[in-house]
Every structure is written in structure tokens, then in C-alpha cells.
Design an enzyme around this catalytic site. Sequence first.
Site, PDB file in Angstrom:
ATOM      1  N   SER A 195     -40.488  40.883 -18.481  1.00 38.81           N
ATOM      2  CA  SER A 195     -39.683  41.924 -17.833  1.00 38.81           C
ATOM      3  C   SER A 195     -38.281  41.859 -18.406  1.00 38.81           C
ATOM      4  O   SER A 195     -37.776  40.758 -18.695  1.00 38.81           O
ATOM      5  CB  SER A 195     -39.634  41.666 -16.317  1.00 38.81           C
ATOM      6  OG  SER A 195     -38.545  42.372 -15.743  1.00 38.81           O
ATOM      7  N   ARG A 236     -35.761  42.228 -16.788  1.00 40.42           N
ATOM      8  CA  ARG A 236     -34.949  41.559 -15.760  1.00 40.42           C
ATOM      9  C   ARG A 236     -35.065  40.026 -15.829  1.00 40.42           C
ATOM     10  O   ARG A 236     -34.261  39.340 -15.197  1.00 40.42           O
ATOM     11  CB  ARG A 236     -35.325  42.056 -14.360  1.00 40.42           C
ATOM     12  CG  ARG A 236     -34.889  43.491 -14.114  1.00 40.42           C
ATOM     13  CD  ARG A 236     -35.036  43.908 -12.664  1.00 40.42           C
ATOM     14  NE  ARG A 236     -34.369  45.166 -12.401  1.00 40.42           N
ATOM     15  CZ  ARG A 236     -34.974  46.360 -12.364  1.00 40.42           C
ATOM     16  NH1 ARG A 236     -36.275  46.451 -12.571  1.00 40.42           N
ATOM     17  NH2 ARG A 236     -34.281  47.462 -12.117  1.00 40.42           N
ATOM     18  N   HIS A 287     -43.394  46.056 -23.695  1.00 40.32           N
ATOM     19  CA  HIS A 287     -43.126  47.415 -24.172  1.00 40.32           C
ATOM     20  C   HIS A 287     -43.828  47.650 -25.518  1.00 40.32           C
ATOM     21  O   HIS A 287     -44.431  48.691 -25.749  1.00 40.32           O
ATOM     22  CB  HIS A 287     -41.629  47.620 -24.415  1.00 40.32           C
ATOM     23  CG  HIS A 287     -40.762  47.485 -23.200  1.00 40.32           C
ATOM     24  ND1 HIS A 287     -39.888  46.441 -23.029  1.00 40.32           N
ATOM     25  CD2 HIS A 287     -40.618  48.271 -22.106  1.00 40.32           C
ATOM     26  CE1 HIS A 287     -39.232  46.588 -21.900  1.00 40.32           C
ATOM     27  NE2 HIS A 287     -39.660  47.678 -21.301  1.00 40.32           N
TER      28      HIS A 287
END
Length: 283
Positions: free
Chosen positions: A185, A187, A37
Site C-alpha cells: 500500500s 500508505r 499497482h
Amino acid sequence: MKIVTTKQELRAAIRGVKRAEKTIGFVPTMGFLHQGHLSLVKKARATTDFVVVSIFVNPLQFGVGEDYDEYPRDLNRDSSLLAEVGADLVFAPSVEEMYASGNSTQVEVLGLTDVLCGASRPGHFKGVTTVVSKLFNLVQPDFAFFGQKDAQQVAVLKKMVRDLDFPLEIVALPIVREEDGLALSSRNKYLNPAERQSALVLSQALKLAEKLISAGEKNAEKICQKMVQLIENQPLAVIDYVELRSADSLELLPELQGQVLIALAVKIGKTRLIDNLQLEVKS
Ligand code: AMP
């Protein structure tokens, strides 16, 4: 850096930026930020005047039985990371704020969303394109930054921007990985140590495909079979899809040529991970 939670505050801030004729760079996220990000925010910082980041776990893009409730959230940590990389404005609305008027209008890109993650997660991309349209209308960016990690999302959003004449450019940036190859990620937080180790099979399968292609293999079926074999050797891994497609049209390519997207989704335990590799195959 300012943090706002209402559309009204966001609109007021954007009005000031527009009046000053500054360019706006926008990075939409679901938060629980990592270096992937932050690479988008840094690029926005380096190339635009005013950087807006949204943090919103969008219920519309999660299917029944998916991980909407468990999805990791940490606004305090995210805010300090964003302040460090020089974001100007963070928009972190509640679900009620975002969908205050109800939810009877949806934006859908046809065709490109029938395959890959669109086939496994019905309604997912409709949720993405609906929320991203709303965010584009609110933030009015000149440039919006997305990760190639979600390659199909990039293709779908580029098509949406063209089809609906959004006055902005989508900028796609490379996948950021851990040193051992695992794509970052939010996740990955779900993985226990054994699963974390098994998750390496995604990037290993992509490396295998790359090796076969650089050795001259152009038959998609053969490459796919070898990737599947490698992944199936990993007991914790269950394949959702492994496919080789044209990077722009997402059409299947029996014989590889041009910009090729090698994409896969694999469940490691309960966690569904995606990864991909884009490369040029010369004829
Ligand atoms: P998400 O919070 O998962 O919705 O992701 C927000 C943005 O970050 C999307 O444009 C993703 O493609 C991008 N992103 C997520 N993981 C990575 C990564 N490992 N490298 C680069 N971009 C990423």
C-alpha cells in the site's frame, strides 16, 4: 510512453487510438506506485493494445482530517516505473484541471457504500465513483483494472458500471503482498519500524480466519471474535472493523456460504490500513 496533464491532450491521444480500433486498458491510481499497482499495469499490457494509467490524488475521496495533504507523491519515480512495464500513456492532471468546471455533479452508488469503509469514511466512495466516472468518460477504456486489495471499491465500481451502462469490463486482480504477508500500500510509507512490524497483524488475522474456515468453522461471529482477539493483543493496533460478508452483495453472513469476503480495517498508530481475503465456502 507519453505523459499528459490536460484533458484536451488525453482526448486527442484517445481519438487516435480509437481510430486505429485498438483496445484500451485503463489503470486508475493515486500514484506512489508499488508492485501492486504494477501488477495491474502488466495485466493491462498483456491483454489490451493501448495501456493508459492515471495518477491523481483525488481530493473528493478524502474526508476532513484524513491524509490528503500528506499522501505521498512522486511523479518522476512513477513515470520511470510505468515506462519499464510498458504503459503507453500516463494522465497526471492537477486538481484544477480535473475539476475545472467546478464540482456540482456527483455519482453515488447506494447501499453497497453504507458498510465497511463506506461506514467509516463517509463520502469516500462518492468521491471514488465520481472521479472514476469522469476518468472512464475521458479514457473510454474497454477494460479497467482494479486491485482486490480494495474489495469494496471493486464491488461498488462493478455495480456502477452495470447501473450506468459504461461500455467496459472491470477486471479485478489479486492482492500483492510483501514476503511477510503485509499487503502493499502507498500508505505503508507512513509506518515506522515498530508499526511496520505491528501491521503484520492484519494478514495474520486473515490467515487465522482461513485456518478456522478450512477446519470447518462456519459461524461468522466466532471467527470474527478470534480475529479481534488476535488484533487486540497487538498494542499499536486499533480496530476500525472486522467483518465477514458476502463478496458480491456485501451483506452480513451469520453462517458462511458461497463467496465470502473477510475484510478488516485497522489503525496502526496514525495509519489506517485495510486488507481482506476472499474465499469460497462450500455448504
Ligand atoms: P490507489 O493508488 O491506492 O488508488 O490504488 C490504485 C489501484 O491499485 C487500485 O485498484 C488498488 O486496489 C490497486 N492496489 C493497491 N494496492 C494493491 C495491492 N497490494 N495489490 C494489488 N492491487 C493493489
